[in-house]
Write a protein that holds these residues in place. Sequence first.
Motif, PDB file in Angstrom:
ATOM      1  N   LYS A  60       4.118   2.263  -2.283  1.00 23.14           N
ATOM      2  CA  LYS A  60       3.717   2.918  -3.525  1.00 23.14           C
ATOM      3  C   LYS A  60       2.573   3.887  -3.238  1.00 23.14           C
ATOM      4  N   GLY A  61       2.755   5.154  -3.644  1.00 22.54           N
ATOM      5  CA  GLY A  61       1.735   6.175  -3.442  1.00 22.54           C
ATOM      6  C   GLY A  61       1.861   6.957  -2.147  1.00 22.54           C
ATOM      7  N   GLN A  62       2.738   6.517  -1.233  1.00 25.07           N
ATOM      8  CA  GLN A  62       2.921   7.205   0.039  1.00 25.07           C
ATOM      9  C   GLN A  62       3.528   8.584  -0.189  1.00 25.07           C
ATOM     10  N   VAL A  63       3.036   9.596   0.523  1.00 19.85           N
ATOM     11  CA  VAL A  63       3.600  10.943   0.430  1.00 19.85           C
ATOM     12  C   VAL A  63       4.984  10.933   1.084  1.00 19.85           C
ATOM     13  N   ILE A  64       5.991  11.362   0.306  1.00 21.55           N
ATOM     14  CA  ILE A  64       7.374  11.387   0.798  1.00 21.55           C
ATOM     15  C   ILE A  64       7.895  12.812   0.979  1.00 21.55           C
ATOM     16  N   GLY A  65       7.094  13.799   0.579  1.00 21.82           N
ATOM     17  CA  GLY A  65       7.477  15.204   0.715  1.00 21.82           C
ATOM     18  C   GLY A  65       6.532  16.077  -0.071  1.00 21.82           C
TER      19      GLY A  65
END
Length: 130
Positions: free
Chosen positions: A92-97
């Motif tokens: 949750k909250g991780q940059v995915i793009g």
Amino acid sequence: PPLAGKLFLWPAEGRLLSSFGPKEGGLHNDGINFAVPRGAPLRAAENGVVAYAGDKVAVFGGLVLINHGSGWVSAYGHASRVDVVRGQKVSKGQVIGLTGDTGYASKPKLHFELRKDRAPVDPLGKLPPA
């Protein structure tokens, strides 16, 4: 990974352009669209595993689908860059793009969907107050 909480996280900051549900002309929005600056971080709304990451769905351009378990899936469309791959665990909250204007977007925006057991759910009811 197990769900982090009861509410999902806003995947990016922006102004709401189109709400969930029926639209004029018999159209229907299965998610929400909001204006975002091009190149802003796009974040995973909850812990999960990437089910799709790519640009083969023309309408959405750069698209990420995350399976959160318990029947929940989130979708993030119009990304200018996708930084995850299928099968990758995300938090949750991780940059995915990065946000963008790919696919059928005429300006930078994010199309965000939540689905429970494949049925679209209004994301505004599952996100914290803006």
